[in-house]
Write a protein that holds these residues in place. Structure first.
Motif, PDB file in Angstrom:
ATOM      1  N   ALA A 173       0.828  -1.203   0.000  1.00 51.86           N
ATOM      2  CA  ALA A 173       0.000   0.000   0.000  1.00 51.86           C
ATOM      3  C   ALA A 173       0.869   1.262   0.000  1.00 51.86           C
ATOM      4  N   ARG A 174       1.966   1.235   0.732  1.00 55.03           N
ATOM      5  CA  ARG A 174       2.830   2.419   0.803  1.00 55.03           C
ATOM      6  C   ARG A 174       3.540   2.662  -0.522  1.00 55.03           C
ATOM      7  N   TYR A 175       3.943   1.564  -1.222  1.00 50.44           N
ATOM      8  CA  TYR A 175       4.568   1.739  -2.529  1.00 50.44           C
ATOM      9  C   TYR A 175       3.558   2.230  -3.562  1.00 50.44           C
ATOM     10  N   ARG A 176       2.353   1.734  -3.488  1.00 46.12           N
ATOM     11  CA  ARG A 176       1.329   2.199  -4.428  1.00 46.12           C
ATOM     12  C   ARG A 176       0.978   3.659  -4.164  1.00 46.12           C
ATOM     13  N   GLU A 177       1.023   4.057  -2.908  1.00 46.75           N
ATOM     14  CA  GLU A 177       0.760   5.445  -2.543  1.00 46.75           C
ATOM     15  C   GLU A 177       1.777   6.376  -3.190  1.00 46.75           C
ATOM     16  N   ASP A 178       3.036   5.940  -3.241  1.00 48.77           N
ATOM     17  CA  ASP A 178       4.106   6.711  -3.885  1.00 48.77           C
ATOM     18  C   ASP A 178       5.170   5.732  -4.384  1.00 48.77           C
ATOM     19  N   PRO A 179       5.107   5.319  -5.665  1.00 52.76           N
ATOM     20  CA  PRO A 179       6.054   4.314  -6.189  1.00 52.76           C
ATOM     21  C   PRO A 179       7.523   4.716  -6.081  1.00 52.76           C
ATOM     22  N   VAL A 180       7.799   6.021  -6.041  1.00 54.75           N
ATOM     23  CA  VAL A 180       9.192   6.454  -5.949  1.00 54.75           C
ATOM     24  C   VAL A 180       9.823   6.009  -4.632  1.00 54.75           C
ATOM     25  N   ARG A 181       8.989   5.601  -3.671  1.00 52.65           N
ATOM     26  CA  ARG A 181       9.538   5.075  -2.412  1.00 52.65           C
ATOM     27  C   ARG A 181      10.420   3.849  -2.653  1.00 52.65           C
ATOM     28  N   MET A 182      10.154   3.101  -3.726  1.00 57.17           N
ATOM     29  CA  MET A 182      11.008   1.949  -4.028  1.00 57.17           C
ATOM     30  C   MET A 182      12.427   2.400  -4.359  1.00 57.17           C
ATOM     31  N   LEU A 183      12.559   3.492  -5.111  1.00 55.77           N
ATOM     32  CA  LEU A 183      13.878   4.041  -5.409  1.00 55.77           C
ATOM     33  C   LEU A 183      14.515   4.609  -4.147  1.00 55.77           C
ATOM     34  N   ARG A 184      13.695   5.233  -3.340  1.00 54.16           N
ATOM     35  CA  ARG A 184      14.191   5.810  -2.086  1.00 54.16           C
ATOM     36  C   ARG A 184      14.713   4.720  -1.154  1.00 54.16           C
ATOM     37  N   ALA A 185      14.040   3.574  -1.134  1.00 55.37           N
ATOM     38  CA  ALA A 185      14.499   2.462  -0.299  1.00 55.37           C
ATOM     39  C   ALA A 185      15.887   2.004  -0.736  1.00 55.37           C
ATOM     40  N   VAL A 186      16.069   1.857  -2.041  1.00 54.74           N
ATOM     41  CA  VAL A 186      17.374   1.433  -2.569  1.00 54.74           C
ATOM     42  C   VAL A 186      18.434   2.473  -2.244  1.00 54.74           C
ATOM     43  N   ARG A 187      18.085   3.740  -2.439  1.00 56.89           N
ATOM     44  CA  ARG A 187      19.059   4.814  -2.207  1.00 56.89           C
ATOM     45  C   ARG A 187      19.478   4.894  -0.741  1.00 56.89           C
ATOM     46  N   LEU A 188      18.519   4.844   0.162  1.00 57.71           N
ATOM     47  CA  LEU A 188      18.855   4.940   1.580  1.00 57.71           C
ATOM     48  C   LEU A 188      19.655   3.730   2.050  1.00 57.71           C
ATOM     49  N   ALA A 189      19.288   2.545   1.554  1.00 57.40           N
ATOM     50  CA  ALA A 189      20.037   1.343   1.918  1.00 57.40           C
ATOM     51  C   ALA A 189      21.491   1.462   1.459  1.00 57.40           C
ATOM     52  N   ALA A 190      21.690   2.008   0.241  1.00 55.32           N
ATOM     53  CA  ALA A 190      23.051   2.180  -0.275  1.00 55.32           C
ATOM     54  C   ALA A 190      23.812   3.232   0.520  1.00 55.32           C
TER      55      ALA A 190
END
Length: 456
Positions: A173-190
């Protein structure tokens, strides 16, 4: 809805010191507190301070409305319609102040969703509600200026200690709310060296296609954060591992998946390492060179296709560059100030094998020579046979013009005959290139003044 349970970590249980917090952010916090409002340092600054990273930005959360914040600070301006915020300006530093947001619609029309995506969020609420609506638990920590404690409502304190990145609420639900969160997850993890929680990572490959619905300009900004913040290599690996690379760079992903894509991938990774090293050494980096590397496999594949169809080399090179740039711009809005030098870097590659005296001096005088040469060095990873060309041009850069002219041998019949005139020819080419560059700059500035491009 995510359950909340307040856990207060007093000063003796964490390592955050006011000495590490921007003095301007402290001014904002204390003035809000003295005016009777709740005032908290929030988000990435708290997270970074806990793991020993000095934050670049300090954001504040409060129960004061934007209008009340503006009343307290003469140096404040209100921005945004989608998310109403207060910016308190101290010279070059901006302290962003956000009012606690609610996690539900109060019927006022200040919270709107379209197809599950949040497009407007100006319903104010409590600190508990504000914590729940943030993206990751690590970003939902509040440093209270009143007693210097860290307040945690969703388990973020422990996640930071475990170096774990976990979404608040239902991940899909959170990714559908804002799909760019998937990129943000990768970026923050890196960036942080965190591991994405399994429940937060599992939906990403399946939901990755949703990213294409984000505005291309926003995706360009996300790419700059992914690749030009000092953790490009890990960001690239993260995009690969979570199925996001084909979404952002579809033609590059296709080229890398081909049978001979292994060396191209290693070339890309080396470009990322070089970028990370330059940033660590506080040296300048440019998106043009980075995107030249990211899109090179796509350009090379397109060029081979056009040549296979019988197209003449120069025409095929220009057509391939134009096609790749156009296709990529439909996904990521790459501004012309970066796409134009990117294409020049590609097109200059075919001039390195030409070692006639006049061509050598002209190429050395080209304003993009150094970037193109650095790219040639990078290409050696993909094509080791280029080592001889790299050695020649490395030496050519270090020789005085007269000595280089002698090294290149006598000029062709009818051409200038002496080393001195060859050197003068090189200087003339350099002056001509500089004059052309200045003329182009003046023309661009005039055009920009007449019709500013708000997209950049």
């Amino acid at each position: 809805m995510q359950n909340t349970e307040l856990r207060i970590h007093p000063r003796d249980q964490h390592n955050i010191s006011r000495k590490a917090i921007s003095p301007n952010a402290l001014r904002v916090l204390y003035r809000l507190k003295d005016a009777g409002f709740g005032a908290y340092l929030v988000g990435g600054a708290v997270r970074d301070l806990l793991i020993g990273i000095q934050p670049k930005d300090f954001d504040v959360a409060t129960d004061a409305t934007p209008e009340q914040v503006k009343h307290l600070f003469r140096n404040c301006r209100l921005i945004g319609r989608r998310f109403r915020l207060a910016h308190v300006i101290f010279g070059r530093e901006i302290v962003e102040v956000a009012t606690f947001r609610a996690n539900s619609d109060d019927g006022s029309g200040d919270r709107e969703l379209e197809n599950g995506r949040l497009v407007r969020d100006n319903v104010y609420g409590t600190i508990e509600e504000d914590a729940v609506r943030r993206d990751f638990t690590a970003n939902a920590l509040y440093y209270a200026i009143e007693d210097f404690s860290v307040r945690d409502y969703v388990g973020g304190f422990e996640d930071v200690a475990q170096r774990r990145l976990r979404l608040i609420g239902d991940p899909e639900a959170r990714y559908r709310e804002d799909p760019v969160r998937m990129l943000r997850a990768v970026r923050l993890a890196a960036k942080l060296g965190f591991e994405i929680d399994a429940a937060s990572a599992d939906p990403i490959p399946r939901l990755a296609p949703l990213v294409v619905d984000a505005p291309p300009a926003r995706l360009f900004d996300e790419c700059l954060k992914l690749f030009l913040a000092g953790h490009a290599e890990q960001s690239f690996l993260g995009l690969e591992g979570h199925g996001l690379l084909p979404v952002l760079f579809p033609e590059t992903a296709t080229a890398l998946a081909a049978a001979d894509g292994g060396r191209s991938r290693e070339m890309l990774l080396q470009a990322m390492r070089n970028t990370d090293r330059r940033i660590a050494e506080d040296k300048p980096v440019t998106p043009a060179f980075l995107f030249a590397a990211l899109l090179w496999p796509a350009y090379r594949r397109e060029l081979e296709t056009l040549r296979g169809q019988g197209m003449e080399l120069l025409a095929a090179q220009q057509r391939a560059a134009d096609r790749v740039t156009l296709h990529q711009a439909q996904r990521i809005a790459l501004p012309r100030r970066f796409s134009t030098p990117m294409e020049e870097i590609w097109l200059l590659q075919s001039r390195f094998p030409l070692r006639q005296r006049k061509r050598v001096f002209r190429l050395l005088a080209h304003p993009r020579f150094r970037a193109a040469y650095d790219f040639l060095e990078l290409r050696c990873i993909e094509s080791p046979e280029l080592a001889d060309e790299v050695a020649f041009w490395r030496e050519a850069q270090g020789l005085p013009p007269e000595q280089l002219a002698d090294r290149l041998g006598p000029p062709r019949r009818g051409s200038k005959s002496s080393a001195a005139t060859a050197a003068a020819d090189a200087d003339g080419n350099a002056g001509e290139a500089s004059a052309t560059k200045r003329k182009r700059r003046r023309r661009r500035r005039k055009s920009a003044a007449a019709a500013p491009d708000k997209g950049e």
